[in-house]
Design a protein around this motif. Sequence first.
Motif, mmCIF file in Angstrom:
data_model
loop_
_atom_site.group_PDB
_atom_site.id
_atom_site.type_symbol
_atom_site.label_atom_id
_atom_site.label_comp_id
_atom_site.label_asym_id
_atom_site.label_seq_id
_atom_site.Cartn_x
_atom_site.Cartn_y
_atom_site.Cartn_z
ATOM 1 N N ASP A 1 -20.899 17.907 19.036
ATOM 2 C CA ASP A 1 -19.564 18.276 19.498
ATOM 3 C C ASP A 1 -18.588 17.135 19.245
ATOM 4 N N ASP A 2 -17.324 17.469 19.070
ATOM 5 C CA ASP A 2 -16.247 16.492 18.953
ATOM 6 C C ASP A 2 -16.486 15.513 17.807
ATOM 7 N N PHE A 3 -16.893 16.045 16.661
ATOM 8 C CA PHE A 3 -17.154 15.209 15.493
ATOM 9 C C PHE A 3 -15.867 14.974 14.717
ATOM 10 N N ALA A 4 -15.659 13.742 14.242
ATOM 11 C CA ALA A 4 -14.468 13.391 13.460
ATOM 12 C C ALA A 4 -14.887 12.719 12.160
ATOM 13 N N TYR A 5 -14.090 12.969 11.112
ATOM 14 C CA TYR A 5 -14.423 12.482 9.766
ATOM 15 C C TYR A 5 -13.154 12.031 9.070
ATOM 16 N N ALA A 6 -13.247 10.889 8.366
ATOM 17 C CA ALA A 6 -12.160 10.396 7.521
ATOM 18 C C ALA A 6 -12.754 9.951 6.196
ATOM 19 N N ASN A 7 -11.996 10.132 5.130
ATOM 20 C CA ASN A 7 -12.424 9.694 3.799
ATOM 21 C C ASN A 7 -11.282 8.898 3.183
ATOM 22 N N LEU A 8 -11.463 7.584 3.077
ATOM 23 C CA LEU A 8 -10.422 6.678 2.593
ATOM 24 C C LEU A 8 -10.592 6.335 1.120
ATOM 25 N N ALA A 9 -11.585 6.895 0.463
ATOM 26 C CA ALA A 9 -11.891 6.539 -0.928
ATOM 27 C C ALA A 9 -10.784 6.999 -1.873
ATOM 28 N N ILE A 10 -10.527 6.183 -2.898
ATOM 29 C CA ILE A 10 -9.530 6.506 -3.915
ATOM 30 C C ILE A 10 -10.109 6.171 -5.279
ATOM 31 N N ARG A 11 -9.953 7.103 -6.189
ATOM 32 C CA ARG A 11 -10.500 6.951 -7.544
ATOM 33 C C ARG A 11 -9.984 5.682 -8.222
ATOM 34 N N GLY A 12 -10.828 5.088 -9.050
ATOM 35 C CA GLY A 12 -10.439 3.942 -9.848
ATOM 36 C C GLY A 12 -10.425 2.609 -9.129
ATOM 37 N N ARG A 13 -10.716 2.592 -7.845
ATOM 38 C CA ARG A 13 -10.600 1.353 -7.092
ATOM 39 C C ARG A 13 -11.725 0.375 -7.434
ATOM 40 N N LEU A 14 -11.325 -0.884 -7.667
ATOM 41 C CA LEU A 14 -12.277 -1.969 -7.843
ATOM 42 C C LEU A 14 -12.713 -2.485 -6.479
ATOM 43 N N LEU A 15 -13.756 -3.312 -6.461
ATOM 44 C CA LEU A 15 -14.288 -3.816 -5.204
ATOM 45 C C LEU A 15 -13.212 -4.528 -4.398
ATOM 46 N N ARG A 16 -12.432 -5.394 -5.035
ATOM 47 C CA ARG A 16 -11.398 -6.130 -4.301
ATOM 48 C C ARG A 16 -10.442 -5.184 -3.594
ATOM 49 N N GLN A 17 -10.059 -4.109 -4.269
ATOM 50 C CA GLN A 17 -9.131 -3.157 -3.671
ATOM 51 C C GLN A 17 -9.769 -2.410 -2.506
ATOM 52 N N ILE A 18 -11.035 -2.051 -2.652
ATOM 53 C CA ILE A 18 -11.719 -1.360 -1.554
ATOM 54 C C ILE A 18 -11.805 -2.258 -0.329
ATOM 55 N N LEU A 19 -12.154 -3.520 -0.546
ATOM 56 C CA LEU A 19 -12.259 -4.443 0.581
ATOM 57 C C LEU A 19 -10.897 -4.716 1.217
ATOM 58 N N ASP A 20 -9.866 -4.878 0.389
ATOM 59 C CA ASP A 20 -8.535 -5.209 0.902
ATOM 60 C C ASP A 20 -7.828 -4.012 1.531
ATOM 61 N N GLU A 21 -8.060 -2.814 0.985
ATOM 62 C CA GLU A 21 -7.259 -1.652 1.381
ATOM 63 C C GLU A 21 -7.975 -0.686 2.320
ATOM 64 N N GLN A 22 -9.306 -0.737 2.357
ATOM 65 C CA GLN A 22 -10.020 0.309 3.095
ATOM 66 C C GLN A 22 -10.852 -0.191 4.271
ATOM 67 N N VAL A 23 -11.328 -1.430 4.224
ATOM 68 C CA VAL A 23 -12.236 -1.895 5.278
ATOM 69 C C VAL A 23 -11.549 -1.942 6.634
ATOM 70 N N GLU A 24 -10.406 -2.607 6.725
ATOM 71 C CA GLU A 24 -9.735 -2.701 8.035
ATOM 72 C C GLU A 24 -9.225 -1.353 8.530
ATOM 73 N N PRO A 25 -8.590 -0.522 7.671
ATOM 74 C CA PRO A 25 -8.242 0.820 8.145
ATOM 75 C C PRO A 25 -9.451 1.607 8.629
ATOM 76 N N ALA A 26 -10.600 1.426 7.972
ATOM 77 C CA ALA A 26 -11.812 2.099 8.433
ATOM 78 C C ALA A 26 -12.208 1.610 9.822
ATOM 79 N N MET A 27 -12.157 0.306 10.054
ATOM 80 C CA MET A 27 -12.542 -0.233 11.352
ATOM 81 C C MET A 27 -11.594 0.223 12.463
#
Length: 258
Positions: free
Chosen positions: A48-74
């Motif tokens: 019950d009460d399950f939530a899901y987010a997907n922050l992935a974006i095509r073409g992203r390099l590792l640096r961009q994933i770490l800089d743009e997605q890790v903190e928003p995910a947390m």
Amino acid sequence: MIQQHPWSRYVAIGDSFTEGIGDPEPKSPGGSRGWADRVAEVLSTQTDDFAYANLAIRGRLLRQILDEQVEPAMELRPDLITISAGGNDIIRPNTDPDDVAERLEKGIARLRSNDATVVLFNGPDIGMTPMLGRMRGKVAIYNENLRAIALRHDLVVADMWALRELKDSRMWAPDRLHFSPIGHNTIARMVLLALNVENDLKPYNPDQLPPRPWRQARVEDIGWAREYLVPWVLRRVRHQSSGDGITAKRPAAGPYQP
């Protein structure tokens, strides 16, 4: 009776693989479904009460994933995170798989800081793919580094290398870089198995492919190069990305709507 899993907030981060490219679905946010949406759909039916987010974006390099997605995910306070990152770095020339893994580990440490379950993807065996096959050794070295990271940080490994079904050409999209709907479904089943979550996703039991005449294969390869390879190379030369101007398809954690 299906046993309820322990997770209620799932966040997926990464690049085109996690965004779901190759698995088109016009009714889905961003126009693609993908393995992460399929996993979220199964998880959402078992708690019950399950939530899901997907922050992935095509073409992203590792640096961009770490800089743009890790903190928003947390900030979304997940108790389950999946991360597939570094693949776009590895397939570029002159990148060091040891360096890429070292940088990834810093992001992994942050993702584990709140004791969320983290699922880490390794790379598939790309030896049979015409454009990426020559990088098989780099992927194998990167994968060994990822296994060491998983041991140090107590991660769940989504083992793409061991998923031998991916050698079937029907698992791949026409661009030969991304997975087809069949491939995404197969990967979703593998992830759920790694999480020990029961599911009713159907396994793919294909008939054996007939051999292709040499001439037909050559014609298909030339057509593929013209439609997919040349644009990909031109983007590299121009320092462009397929993800330029693209935003995350599910930026906020909410109920999964298939």
